[in-house]
Scaffold this active site. Sequence first.
Site, PDB file in Angstrom:
ATOM      1  N   SER A   1     -46.367 -14.447 -31.604  1.00  0.00           N
ATOM      2  CA  SER A   1     -46.928 -15.216 -30.497  1.00  0.00           C
ATOM      3  C   SER A   1     -47.634 -16.466 -31.018  1.00  0.00           C
ATOM      4  CB  SER A   1     -47.926 -14.357 -29.719  1.00  0.00           C
ATOM      5  OG  SER A   1     -48.652 -15.155 -28.814  1.00  0.00           O
ATOM      6  N   HIS A   2     -47.746 -17.482 -30.194  1.00  0.00           N
ATOM      7  CA  HIS A   2     -48.515 -18.669 -30.547  1.00  0.00           C
ATOM      8  C   HIS A   2     -49.998 -18.330 -30.721  1.00  0.00           C
ATOM      9  CE1 HIS A   2     -44.946 -20.811 -29.249  1.00  0.00           C
ATOM     10  NE2 HIS A   2     -45.491 -21.954 -29.620  1.00  0.00           N
ATOM     11  N   SER A   3     -50.429 -17.302 -30.033  1.00  0.00           N
ATOM     12  CA  SER A   3     -51.855 -16.955 -30.037  1.00  0.00           C
ATOM     13  C   SER A   3     -52.080 -15.641 -30.779  1.00  0.00           C
ATOM     14  CB  SER A   3     -52.341 -16.826 -28.591  1.00  0.00           C
ATOM     15  OG  SER A   3     -53.496 -16.022 -28.532  1.00  0.00           O
TER      16      SER A   3
END
Lengths: 107, 136
Positions: B8-10
Amino acid sequence: MSNNARSPLPGDRAAHPQTPRQPSKCVVVTVSDPRGLHLRSGRDVVRIASRFQARITAANLSRNSGAVDLKSILQLMQLQARQGHSLRLAAFGPDADAAIEALCSLF
Amino acid sequence: MIGLVIVSHSAKLAAGVHELAAQMAGCQVAIGQAGGLSDGGETLGTDASRVLSAIDEVWCEDGVLLLMDLGSAVMSAELALEMLPENRRRNCLLSNAPLVEGAIVAALHASLGEPLQAVNAVAEAALAAPKLDRAG
């Protein structure tokens, strides 16, 4: 096909034309959990259901929903079953009775 | 039993999806996570080397299924597979499943001992599973 309403696997009939209708079992259960049928309880239902050969479905009678595959967590969540809702569980296959017996206690 | 990697980007989103997936799998499935950039995930983004590390952490011969959020997460996951030795790459699979639903389904079915392709198939079926019943 009109006399075939309870046979879930018409494909099987074609493949085994001599095979009589498979055993089936159907019960209605009431959701007792105050949080309804949620992810974790759904997980346990799928785990138990997956132990059986039978095709197992559930329909939420309180929402007039169609029957979904009890071995699919996403389809189970689609039932949107709250506490007090009535679910009709149906199993079709050689171990249908045992499957329903094992599943009933989870609701 | 296959392993899973959440990309995930986060880092926080990866950790949250990991938490959900782990609850579905009941501690039986190795689940790695690769969220955020190489500054320990402080910055939003995706990093192929973090994905590679996550694959290494959960590696097993039965295979590893990677679940990504979108965009560069997919590209970083592809890059990570290219960085793997061929014998491992063969047993890794990028899933087209939506991240949250896919991870939940994949974790549950991985814990049932299903093989890589089968787990991916049920996870990708989430693409066609509506949350709301609008039939009426």
